[in-house]
Write a protein that holds these residues in place. Structure first.
Motif, mmCIF file in Angstrom:
data_model
loop_
_atom_site.group_PDB
_atom_site.id
_atom_site.type_symbol
_atom_site.label_atom_id
_atom_site.label_comp_id
_atom_site.label_asym_id
_atom_site.label_seq_id
_atom_site.Cartn_x
_atom_site.Cartn_y
_atom_site.Cartn_z
ATOM 1 N N PRO A 54 9.139 2.499 22.832
ATOM 2 C CA PRO A 54 8.638 1.940 24.105
ATOM 3 C C PRO A 54 9.477 2.385 25.306
ATOM 4 O O PRO A 54 8.946 2.666 26.368
ATOM 5 C CB PRO A 54 8.731 0.430 23.894
ATOM 6 N N ASN A 55 10.792 2.435 25.145
ATOM 7 C CA ASN A 55 11.659 2.931 26.226
ATOM 8 C C ASN A 55 12.837 3.680 25.594
ATOM 9 O O ASN A 55 12.919 3.796 24.370
ATOM 10 C CB ASN A 55 12.108 1.791 27.155
ATOM 11 N N ASP A 56 13.715 4.165 26.454
ATOM 12 C CA ASP A 56 14.793 5.020 25.953
ATOM 13 C C ASP A 56 15.803 4.193 25.140
ATOM 14 O O ASP A 56 15.834 2.967 25.234
ATOM 15 C CB ASP A 56 15.483 5.699 27.136
ATOM 16 N N TYR A 57 16.633 4.878 24.383
ATOM 17 C CA TYR A 57 17.621 4.201 23.535
ATOM 18 C C TYR A 57 18.990 4.846 23.743
ATOM 19 O O TYR A 57 19.091 5.931 24.316
ATOM 20 C CB TYR A 57 17.162 4.208 22.073
ATOM 21 N N PRO A 58 20.057 4.168 23.285
ATOM 22 C CA PRO A 58 21.404 4.630 23.624
ATOM 23 C C PRO A 58 21.771 5.992 23.038
ATOM 24 O O PRO A 58 21.323 6.346 21.941
ATOM 25 C CB PRO A 58 22.319 3.558 23.003
ATOM 26 N N ASP A 59 22.645 6.699 23.770
ATOM 27 C CA ASP A 59 23.091 8.030 23.325
ATOM 28 C C ASP A 59 23.772 7.972 21.962
ATOM 29 O O ASP A 59 23.706 8.932 21.198
ATOM 30 C CB ASP A 59 24.094 8.616 24.332
ATOM 31 N N PHE A 60 24.420 6.832 21.640
ATOM 32 C CA PHE A 60 25.156 6.815 20.371
ATOM 33 C C PHE A 60 24.227 6.832 19.151
ATOM 34 O O PHE A 60 24.689 6.902 18.010
ATOM 35 C CB PHE A 60 26.166 5.653 20.305
ATOM 36 N N LEU A 61 22.893 6.786 19.413
ATOM 37 C CA LEU A 61 21.934 6.912 18.302
ATOM 38 C C LEU A 61 21.239 8.272 18.310
ATOM 39 O O LEU A 61 20.429 8.568 17.426
ATOM 40 C CB LEU A 61 20.885 5.803 18.392
ATOM 41 N N LYS A 62 21.531 9.095 19.315
ATOM 42 C CA LYS A 62 20.720 10.311 19.483
ATOM 43 C C LYS A 62 21.095 11.452 18.541
ATOM 44 O O LYS A 62 20.457 12.488 18.532
ATOM 45 C CB LYS A 62 20.730 10.732 20.948
ATOM 46 N N TRP A 63 22.132 11.248 17.726
ATOM 47 C CA TRP A 63 22.474 12.241 16.695
ATOM 48 C C TRP A 63 21.639 12.008 15.427
ATOM 49 O O TRP A 63 21.662 12.831 14.509
ATOM 50 C CB TRP A 63 23.971 12.118 16.335
ATOM 51 N N LEU A 64 20.924 10.882 15.350
ATOM 52 C CA LEU A 64 20.157 10.586 14.122
ATOM 53 C C LEU A 64 19.186 11.727 13.820
ATOM 54 O O LEU A 64 18.523 12.223 14.743
ATOM 55 C CB LEU A 64 19.356 9.284 14.294
ATOM 56 N N PRO A 65 19.086 12.144 12.559
ATOM 57 C CA PRO A 65 18.177 13.250 12.240
ATOM 58 C C PRO A 65 16.741 12.927 12.672
ATOM 59 O O PRO A 65 16.221 11.862 12.325
ATOM 60 C CB PRO A 65 18.261 13.360 10.712
ATOM 61 N N GLY A 66 16.141 13.808 13.442
ATOM 62 C CA GLY A 66 14.766 13.598 13.922
ATOM 63 C C GLY A 66 14.711 13.006 15.318
ATOM 64 O O GLY A 66 13.641 12.937 15.934
ATOM 65 N N SER A 67 15.858 12.607 15.846
ATOM 66 C CA SER A 67 15.898 11.973 17.165
ATOM 67 C C SER A 67 15.275 12.860 18.239
ATOM 68 O O SER A 67 14.616 12.367 19.168
ATOM 69 C CB SER A 67 17.357 11.662 17.522
ATOM 70 N N GLU A 68 15.430 14.174 18.082
ATOM 71 C CA GLU A 68 14.899 15.118 19.085
ATOM 72 C C GLU A 68 13.367 15.085 19.139
ATOM 73 O O GLU A 68 12.762 15.521 20.112
ATOM 74 C CB GLU A 68 15.419 16.545 18.816
ATOM 75 N N ASP A 69 12.726 14.536 18.100
ATOM 76 C CA ASP A 69 11.255 14.487 18.071
ATOM 77 C C ASP A 69 10.693 13.171 18.621
ATOM 78 O O ASP A 69 9.476 13.020 18.739
ATOM 79 C CB ASP A 69 10.748 14.648 16.621
ATOM 80 N N VAL A 70 11.571 12.203 18.935
ATOM 81 C CA VAL A 70 11.083 10.889 19.398
ATOM 82 C C VAL A 70 10.499 11.019 20.804
ATOM 83 O O VAL A 70 11.073 11.680 21.671
ATOM 84 C CB VAL A 70 12.247 9.858 19.413
ATOM 85 N N ILE A 71 9.326 10.415 21.015
ATOM 86 C CA ILE A 71 8.721 10.418 22.350
ATOM 87 C C ILE A 71 8.936 9.031 22.960
ATOM 88 O O ILE A 71 8.772 8.017 22.282
ATOM 89 C CB ILE A 71 7.206 10.704 22.287
ATOM 90 N N VAL A 72 9.316 9.010 24.242
ATOM 91 C CA VAL A 72 9.558 7.731 24.914
ATOM 92 C C VAL A 72 8.325 7.370 25.753
ATOM 93 O O VAL A 72 7.922 8.121 26.643
ATOM 94 C CB VAL A 72 10.821 7.810 25.795
ATOM 95 N N TYR A 73 7.721 6.236 25.423
ATOM 96 C CA TYR A 73 6.460 5.840 26.068
ATOM 97 C C TYR A 73 6.593 5.758 27.589
ATOM 98 O O TYR A 73 5.762 6.299 28.316
ATOM 99 C CB TYR A 73 5.991 4.484 25.510
ATOM 100 N N GLU A 74 7.644 5.102 28.051
ATOM 101 C CA GLU A 74 7.779 4.874 29.503
ATOM 102 C C GLU A 74 7.788 6.167 30.307
ATOM 103 O O GLU A 74 7.373 6.174 31.457
ATOM 104 C CB GLU A 74 9.068 4.078 29.804
ATOM 105 N N SER A 75 8.252 7.260 29.700
ATOM 106 C CA SER A 75 8.293 8.505 30.471
ATOM 107 C C SER A 75 7.196 9.509 30.079
ATOM 108 O O SER A 75 7.150 10.600 30.623
ATOM 109 C CB SER A 75 9.684 9.143 30.412
ATOM 110 N N ASN A 76 6.339 9.156 29.122
ATOM 111 C CA ASN A 76 5.237 10.062 28.710
ATOM 112 C C ASN A 76 3.972 9.256 28.410
ATOM 113 O O ASN A 76 3.351 9.417 27.355
ATOM 114 C CB ASN A 76 5.608 10.820 27.425
ATOM 115 N N LYS A 77 3.593 8.390 29.338
ATOM 116 C CA LYS A 77 2.548 7.414 29.053
ATOM 117 C C LYS A 77 1.225 8.068 28.611
ATOM 118 O O LYS A 77 0.651 7.680 27.597
ATOM 119 C CB LYS A 77 2.342 6.531 30.291
#
Ligand code: 5GP
Ligand code: MN
Length: 338
Positions: A54-77
């Motif tokens: 639904p919205n963005d999440y903290p940088d400390f989770l952005k190393w999770l495998p697959g994180s680069e494929d997550v789409i953020v609703y608030e910025s790509n409605k």
């Protein structure tokens, strides 16, 4: 536990091409870990899968495998609405009321997809066609592991999946110390290590990547800590000005509330964080033992969660919110002094 025919989902999964996975707004380690674990699992089975946060999440989770494929609703409605419109199955993970999806709620309500809930919060609502809800579970990640096990697919747990699941179990259990951590949780964790989760690296990625700003903000938070020894309660507040002064980034206040709970004799800890752009004060509640944060948050601060961890909000000013909190607290004197 509510487990409405969860295995019948296998028939739906056999035919579905397009699947969407949704964590809750303000996604935490468990929400992102469970979503990305399920993402890898279903993608490896050949489905087209999108994780929409639904919205963005903290940088400390952005190393999770697959994180680069997550789409953020608030910025790509528009793109997200189109993907949700095509979805045959929507998995909602780590929440149990569609109101926890923020702006995305309308699009989900309009969707004709089959809905599956996997979640460990109390009092689930009934929007899903398949509800796998168990408030005794440590985390949604532990439930996704059980879900995969129920599908007899443990052999398909890759190191990526194991890493995502380990992360969410670790963050939601306060590194395996909350009472929600069962012997089963430890058995699942052991299997995840066997499947390739690198426990030392995961702990390092989550806990040892602090910025100087974050540690200085923690200093301010600790200076602001107030105690009501009689009612065994401690609370911290952070104003928008204090957050700005330390270049606040999403996730920087994660875990601060637990410092209150680390004080001897304190069983109820709260943090009030002013969010000027949303015109609210975001509140986190934590407790030890029987004191029920979920009931407290639901009754007074438009929130919810679990017995020992819940969240909520207030539309009053920061100061008025704290005044109101201190007025409410004595109503719980009996439970707090127990
Ligand atoms: P946190 O304080 O870390 O934001 O959240 C603690 C727990 O309460 C998490 O399980 C989270 O999902 C839940 N929670 C946080 N905020 C809310 C809220 O506004 N409403 C509900 N129902 N649950 C919340
Ligand atoms: Mn969770």
């Amino acid at each position: 536990m509510i487990d409405t025919r969860i295995l019948e989902i296998t028939a739906e999964l056999d035919t579905a091409e397009n699947i969407v996975i949704v964590p809750h707004k303000g996604p935490d380690g468990d929400a992102m870990g469970s979503s990305l674990a399920l993402y890898h699992f279903l993608k490896n089975k050949g489905h087209k899968v999108d994780v929409i946060a639904p919205n963005d999440y903290p940088d400390f989770l952005k190393w999770l495998p697959g994180s680069e494929d997550v789409i953020v609703y608030e910025s790509n409605k528009d793109k997200c609405d189109e993907i949700i419109g095509k979805a045959e199955i929507v998995f909602t993970l780590d929440f149990n009321h569609l109101s926890r999806c923020g702006l995305m709620q309308d699009s989900l309500v309009a969707s004709e997809a089959v809905f599956v809930m996997i979640d460990h919060h109390q009092e689930p609502s009934d929007y899903a066609d398949y509800t796998y809800s168990d408030a005794k579970m440590s985390s949604t990640c532990e439930m996704v592991y059980c879900f995969i096990d129920k599908l007899r697919a443990k052999k398909d747990i890759t190191p990526q999946i194991a890493t995502c699941l380990y992360t969410g179990i670790m963050t939601d259990t306060g590194s395996f110390r909350f009472s929600s951590t069962s012997s089963d949780t430890h058995r699942v964790i052991a299997e995840l290590i066997d499947k390739g989760a690198k426990n030392d690296q995961i702990h390092n990625n989550i806990f040892d990547t602090n910025s100087e700003d974050k540690l200085q903000l923690l200093g301010t938070a600790l200076k602001n800590l107030k105690m009501n020894r009689d009612l065994r309660t401690a609370y911290i507040s952070l104003s928008q000005e204090e957050l700005d002064r330390h270049n606040f980034k999403k996730g920087d206040t994660e875990g601060f509330v637990n410092y209150g709970l680390s004080l001897e004799g304190i069983i109820f800890a709260v943090i009030f964080i002013e969010k000027k752009n949303e015109n609210i004060v975001k509140i986190s509640f934590r407790s030890k033992g029987d004191f029920d944060c979920n009931t407290f948050a639901r009754a007074h601060f438009d929130g919810g969660g679990h017995i020992n961890a819940a969240g909520g909000r207030s539309e009053l000013s920061l100061n008025d919110t704290i005044v109101r909190f201190n007025k409410i607290l004595p109503q719980y004197s009996e439970e707090l002094k127990k």
